[in-house]
Design a protein around this motif. Sequence first.
Motif, PDB file in Angstrom:
ATOM      1  N   ALA A 153       0.832  -1.206   0.000  1.00 37.85           N
ATOM      2  CA  ALA A 153       0.000   0.000   0.000  1.00 37.85           C
ATOM      3  C   ALA A 153       0.864   1.252   0.000  1.00 37.85           C
ATOM      4  O   ALA A 153       0.621   2.211  -0.736  1.00 37.85           O
ATOM      5  CB  ALA A 153      -0.929  -0.005   1.210  1.00 37.85           C
ATOM      6  N   VAL A 178     -11.769  -3.644  -5.080  1.00 39.36           N
ATOM      7  CA  VAL A 178     -12.867  -3.840  -4.144  1.00 39.36           C
ATOM      8  C   VAL A 178     -13.655  -2.539  -4.148  1.00 39.36           C
ATOM      9  O   VAL A 178     -13.081  -1.480  -3.895  1.00 39.36           O
ATOM     10  CB  VAL A 178     -12.363  -4.123  -2.714  1.00 39.36           C
ATOM     11  N   VAL A 180     -16.686   0.024  -2.832  1.00 39.14           N
ATOM     12  CA  VAL A 180     -17.406   0.313  -1.593  1.00 39.14           C
ATOM     13  C   VAL A 180     -18.741   0.902  -1.974  1.00 39.14           C
ATOM     14  O   VAL A 180     -18.804   1.963  -2.606  1.00 39.14           O
ATOM     15  CB  VAL A 180     -16.618   1.321  -0.731  1.00 39.14           C
ATOM     16  N   GLY A 278      -3.398  14.360  11.557  1.00 39.10           N
ATOM     17  CA  GLY A 278      -2.228  13.683  12.123  1.00 39.10           C
ATOM     18  C   GLY A 278      -2.256  12.191  11.826  1.00 39.10           C
ATOM     19  O   GLY A 278      -1.247  11.589  11.446  1.00 39.10           O
ATOM     20  N   LEU A 281      -1.429  11.459   8.256  1.00 39.39           N
ATOM     21  CA  LEU A 281      -0.003  11.635   7.983  1.00 39.39           C
ATOM     22  C   LEU A 281       0.794  10.382   8.314  1.00 39.39           C
ATOM     23  O   LEU A 281       1.828  10.125   7.704  1.00 39.39           O
ATOM     24  CB  LEU A 281       0.542  12.797   8.819  1.00 39.39           C
ATOM     25  N   ARG A 282       0.320   9.634   9.297  1.00 40.09           N
ATOM     26  CA  ARG A 282       1.066   8.439   9.671  1.00 40.09           C
ATOM     27  C   ARG A 282       1.140   7.472   8.509  1.00 40.09           C
ATOM     28  O   ARG A 282       2.046   6.670   8.413  1.00 40.09           O
ATOM     29  CB  ARG A 282       0.389   7.747  10.862  1.00 40.09           C
TER      30      ARG A 282
ATOM     31  N   MET B   1     -15.298  -3.253   1.851  1.00 38.45           N
ATOM     32  CA  MET B   1     -14.183  -2.347   2.101  1.00 38.45           C
ATOM     33  C   MET B   1     -13.021  -2.654   1.164  1.00 38.45           C
ATOM     34  O   MET B   1     -12.804  -3.769   0.751  1.00 38.45           O
ATOM     35  CB  MET B   1     -13.678  -2.514   3.535  1.00 38.45           C
ATOM     36  N   THR B   2     -12.293  -1.645   0.866  1.00 40.01           N
ATOM     37  CA  THR B   2     -11.094  -1.891   0.068  1.00 40.01           C
ATOM     38  C   THR B   2     -10.086  -2.622   0.917  1.00 40.01           C
ATOM     39  O   THR B   2     -10.140  -2.607   2.148  1.00 40.01           O
ATOM     40  CB  THR B   2     -10.475  -0.583  -0.399  1.00 40.01           C
ATOM     41  N   THR B   3      -9.191  -3.215   0.239  1.00 37.27           N
ATOM     42  CA  THR B   3      -8.222  -4.018   0.974  1.00 37.27           C
ATOM     43  C   THR B   3      -6.942  -3.260   1.208  1.00 37.27           C
ATOM     44  O   THR B   3      -6.140  -3.644   2.039  1.00 37.27           O
ATOM     45  CB  THR B   3      -7.886  -5.288   0.185  1.00 37.27           C
ATOM     46  N   THR B   4      -6.763  -2.187   0.479  1.00 35.85           N
ATOM     47  CA  THR B   4      -5.449  -1.546   0.523  1.00 35.85           C
ATOM     48  C   THR B   4      -5.063  -1.139   1.928  1.00 35.85           C
ATOM     49  O   THR B   4      -3.989  -1.486   2.400  1.00 35.85           O
ATOM     50  CB  THR B   4      -5.431  -0.325  -0.388  1.00 35.85           C
ATOM     51  N   SER B   5      -5.983  -0.447   2.604  1.00 39.09           N
ATOM     52  CA  SER B   5      -5.585   0.029   3.924  1.00 39.09           C
ATOM     53  C   SER B   5      -5.527  -1.133   4.901  1.00 39.09           C
ATOM     54  O   SER B   5      -4.731  -1.115   5.840  1.00 39.09           O
ATOM     55  CB  SER B   5      -6.549   1.109   4.415  1.00 39.09           C
ATOM     56  N   THR B   7      -4.516  -4.136   4.339  1.00 41.85           N
ATOM     57  CA  THR B   7      -3.300  -4.938   4.237  1.00 41.85           C
ATOM     58  C   THR B   7      -2.061  -4.147   4.587  1.00 41.85           C
ATOM     59  O   THR B   7      -0.991  -4.703   4.735  1.00 41.85           O
ATOM     60  CB  THR B   7      -3.134  -5.467   2.804  1.00 41.85           C
ATOM     61  N   THR B   8      -2.223  -2.832   4.699  1.00 44.21           N
ATOM     62  CA  THR B   8      -1.057  -2.028   5.029  1.00 44.21           C
ATOM     63  C   THR B   8      -0.753  -2.181   6.506  1.00 44.21           C
ATOM     64  O   THR B   8      -1.591  -1.875   7.332  1.00 44.21           O
ATOM     65  CB  THR B   8      -1.321  -0.560   4.742  1.00 44.21           C
ATOM     66  N   THR B  11       2.513   1.058   9.432  1.00 41.96           N
ATOM     67  CA  THR B  11       3.889   1.540   9.446  1.00 41.96           C
ATOM     68  C   THR B  11       3.894   3.051   9.415  1.00 41.96           C
ATOM     69  O   THR B  11       3.416   3.637   8.455  1.00 41.96           O
ATOM     70  CB  THR B  11       4.640   1.067   8.193  1.00 41.96           C
ATOM     71  N   PRO B  12       4.426   3.682  10.401  1.00 41.90           N
ATOM     72  CA  PRO B  12       4.480   5.137  10.328  1.00 41.90           C
ATOM     73  C   PRO B  12       5.455   5.554   9.240  1.00 41.90           C
ATOM     74  O   PRO B  12       6.433   4.864   8.974  1.00 41.90           O
ATOM     75  CB  PRO B  12       4.968   5.553  11.718  1.00 41.90           C
ATOM     76  N   ALA B  13       5.157   6.643   8.634  1.00 45.86           N
ATOM     77  CA  ALA B  13       5.967   7.081   7.522  1.00 45.86           C
ATOM     78  C   ALA B  13       7.445   7.205   7.851  1.00 45.86           C
ATOM     79  O   ALA B  13       8.278   6.868   7.026  1.00 45.86           O
ATOM     80  CB  ALA B  13       5.435   8.409   6.998  1.00 45.86           C
ATOM     81  N   ALA B  76       2.083  16.177  12.554  1.00 45.41           N
ATOM     82  CA  ALA B  76       1.128  15.226  13.111  1.00 45.41           C
ATOM     83  C   ALA B  76       0.700  15.622  14.520  1.00 45.41           C
ATOM     84  O   ALA B  76      -0.256  15.078  15.053  1.00 45.41           O
ATOM     85  CB  ALA B  76       1.728  13.823  13.114  1.00 45.41           C
TER      86      ALA B  76
END
Lengths: 369, 563
Positions: A153, A178, A180, A278, A281-282, B1-5, B7-8, B11-13, B76
Motif C-alpha cells: 500500500a 474492491v 465500496v 495527524g 499523515l502516519r 471495504m477496500t483491501t489496501t488500507s 493490508t497495510t 507503518t508510520p511514515a 502530526a
Amino acid sequence: MTAPERQEPHKANRPAQPPEPARPPKANEPPPPPERRQSAAARRRAERRLERIAAGATELEQRLEDLLHTGLSAALRTDGDGSGPGGAGSAGAWDETAARMVDAQAPGLAARARELGSVAGSGPDWPSRLLEGCALLHLLDQGFLDVERLPAALAATVRSRVGLTTEAADVLSGPDTVTVRDRWLVLAQRDGAEGPLTARRIYLRGERTGRMALHLSYGGPHRPLDVSLPPGVLLDAELAYYPGARPLRAALGARHAPAAPGPVPSGCGIDAALAAYGHALREDPWLDSWPVVLTDVTPLPGGPDGGWQLADADGESALPLDRRRLGRAALWQLVSLSGGAPVTVFGECGHRGFLPLTVWDPAPVPLSP
Amino acid sequence: MTTTSATTPPTPAPALTPPTPSAAPAAPHPAPWPELVRAALLGTGRRTPPVAVRPGQSPAAALLDAAAVSTLRRRAALRPAPAGERPAPAPADPRPALPPAARRRLALLLADRGPGAEGRRGTDPDLTELLPQWLAAAGTHGYRAPEALLPALLDVARARTDLRPAALALAGPRGLWLARLNDDWKFALRGTAGPLALPDGTAPEAVRRRWEEGLFAERVALLTAVRRRDPQAGLELLATTWATERAEDRMLFLDCLGETLTATDEPFLEQALSDRSRTVRGTAAALLSALPGSALGARMAARSLACVRLSRPVPGGPGALAVDPPRVCDAGMQRDGVTGRPPSGRGERSWWLGQLVAATPLDRWPGHLGGRTPAEIVALPVAGDRRTELHDAWCRAAVRQRDAAWARALLGAPGDPDQAAAELAPAGSSRDLTKLLTVLPGDERARWVAEFIAVHGLADAFRMLGVCAVPWSEPLGRAVVDALDIARDAGSYPWSFSGVMGLAERCLDPAAADRLEMLTAVTDEPEGASPGAGGYWSEAFQRLVGTLRLRAAMHAELAGEPS
C-alpha cells in the motif's frame, strides 16, 4: 507547536497526478501486475520509464545533498555560479531539474522540485519551509529508490506521489478491485485551472462507512468534465479507491439510485480535525491536509497573529484559516453566513491551516473559489 | 471495504528513514527543529549537523532524514491555537428570504458588474442598468439579502453611490454587522450616521456636541435629521452658532431649512434678510417667498400687483394685462432679496419685475384680476412685449410654491395645434418646462409628456421623460415607442436616440414588450436613410425587448411566481 503553520503555497491533497499530454496511453501506467498480459514492447517501455525515474530521483538526491552541504542560504543566489554547488538551490537550477523530471515522466517529482525553487526568500520563515520541502522530497526519493521493500500500500502511495498514474478504468475493474457501496454525501465540488485543463475535485463522505473520498477529473478543450455533483447531494453508488496507504482518491462506479438531496453532515471539533490530519499523515507523510467536516465552528477576526480563525463552540480552541489559498470573497461569504454564530463547514485541514470549501446555511453554500 | 488500507501494516511514515542505530554517537533525542534549520542554512560542509550519521551516509543526507522525521512529527502533533475574541453575533433579521429564482437573479446581476466596455451595441440587455431596478423592486417586497451574497452586494454599494441606499436597505442589519469587520465597507456605517440616525437617540448634549465639533458634511446631515424630527429644535440648534458661521456655511445651512419649512421659521428668516452676506439674504428671501402667508410674500405682492393691472381697451370687451415695471429698486426691495443689477442684455426694470412676480404668492392674482382662474389669467393678452417675462416669472413662482393649478395653466395643452412649440418655450424665455412638470401630479405629468412627444417628437423630451414615474404609464410608453418608430422610418441612426433608448429600457412597462416585438424585424430602408440604419434599429429594438422581458421575469421572480 501551538498552531498550524502556513507554508508552501502549493495545493493540498493534490495526488501528484497532474494531467499529462496525450501519449501512448500504456506509457502512463504503473508497472503492470504480473498476472496481466502485456506485450513485451509495452513491458520494456514501462521498465525504461522506471529506470529513468530512478535516475531522476538519484539526481534529485544529489542536488538536495549538495544544497544541504553548501547551506540553504545558497538558494538565495539567483544565478552566476550555476556550475558550482551553490547554484544547486537557485530557482533556475530547480526549474531545470524539474524539466528533467518531466522528461523522466515523473510529474510528481517535477512539481516538488519546481516548488522548491520558489520557496527561497519567499517571506518570513522561508528557511524552515524550504527545509521541510527538501526533507519531504528526500523522503519521496528514498521511498521510490527502495520501493520494492515497502509494503504494497505504501509503495502504491509512493508511486502515485512520484507521478505514476493509474487509469480510473483499471481502478474500477482491476483484479484487486474492491468497490465500496454506500450512500455518498457530496461535501464540495470545486473546479480549478491546472495548466490548460480544468481539474474538478468532488469530495464525498459515505453515510455508512464514514469514509472520505475525492473524485478527481480533468476537462479540456476537447474533453468536457463529465461528472458534476453539487454539494448536498446524496448518491447511492459504488466507489473504488485508488491504491495507497491512505486511500482518498476514488473512481465512481455503478450508481444505484438517482441523486437525492442529503442532510446537513455531522462533523467534529477542532481537536478532532487536527487529529484526523495527524492520523492520515502516519500513513501518507506527503499529505498537506485532510478533508473534514467541522460542526459548530465560528469564524473569528484577528487571532493572536491577527488572522482569521475558526473557533470551537467552547470558544477556546481555534484553527487559523489558510489565507494563502482562501480568497477574499470566500472569507467574507463565510463570515457573512455565520453572522457570528456557529456553522457547519467542510474543508481541508492541514499544516497551513483550514481551507473552507462549503458552509451549510442549512442548505450547502459553495464558497467562491 | 477496500483491501489496501487493511493490508497495510500500520507503518508510520518515518519508517522510510530507518531509526538511528544505537551505535550512533549523536544524541538519542532528535535535535529541535530550529537547530535543524540553522544547520541547514549554514550547510553541513561548514559544521557537522546535530544529527546522527549512519555509516556510508553523508551528513547532508542524515540532516535530510532528521528533518523529514521532525517535519512529520510536528505536522502530526499540531495543536489548536488559542481562540481570538468572538465578535458580537449579528442581530436577527426577521425579513423573509428571497425566492430561489430571485436569489439566482441577484447573484447574476452582482456578478456582471464590469463596466459595459463594449458600448451599447448588440442585442444583450445591460445588466448593470437592471441592478438598480432589481434593488428597488426587492425593497418594496421587504426581503432580506442572501447572506452568501452580502459581500458582493456591499462591494457594489461601495463602487456605486447611487445604489447605496437600496443596497444597504436590502443588506439590513447583517450587512452593517459585516461592514464593521471590513474596512472596505466603512462607508456603510457612515451612511447610517447620516440623515437617518441621530447620535445616541435624542440626547441633546450629544447632538449639541456633534453640532459644535462635527465636520461640515456631518453638521449638514445632523441639522437635516433634527429638522425632520423637530423643525423648531433644528432651528434653535442653528441659532446657537449662527453668528459665528462663515457666510458660505450660513447659506448652505439655510438651504437645509427649505425641506421642512414652517411658519415658526419666519422670524429667523426675516432677520437673515439683514445678513451681511448677499447670498444669505437671497437664500432667506427665496425661502420666505415659498412660505405661505409670509410677510415677505405680502410685501412682494403689494409691489408686483401695483405693476400689473387689468385694462379694458373697449368697455365690456376682453381684458388685457397692462404691465408697468418698477422704476427703481429701492432699499426695501433689495432687503427682500431683489437683485438690483440685471445680467447683461436684460433691461433692469423688467429684471426687477420678474423677481417681484416670482416671489409673489400666486393666490393673490385671481383676486387682483377680477376673480379669474389661473388658466384665464394666463390666456389674457399682455400689452407691449412683456408677455414672456411675465409668464416666465409666474412659472418660477409656480415651481417655488408647488402650485399645480398655475403649473397646469402655464403648461397648457401640448397637443393643442394652436399652441406651437414656440409658445411653450418662446424665444428669450428662461422657463424650465421640466421643472414646471414636476409640480403636476404623476399621472397628469405622464399624460402631458405623452401628448408633447406625439406632437413634438423625442428631440426635446429627454429631460421630461426623466421626471415621469417608472414604469411609464401606458399612454406615455406608447407615445415613446411610436416616436421611435417614426424616427426609424425617417432613416436616422438609433444612437441619435440612445439617451431615450436607455431610459426606455429602464422605464417602459414590460407589458410593452409584445408590441415592440413587431418592430424588431429589419425593415426596408426608406429613401435617403442612413446606410445600415435598419439593421441597427432592429438590433436596438431587440435589446429593448430583451431587457423588458428580463425586467418582467425579475418582477415575477421577486413576487415568488413560478417562471
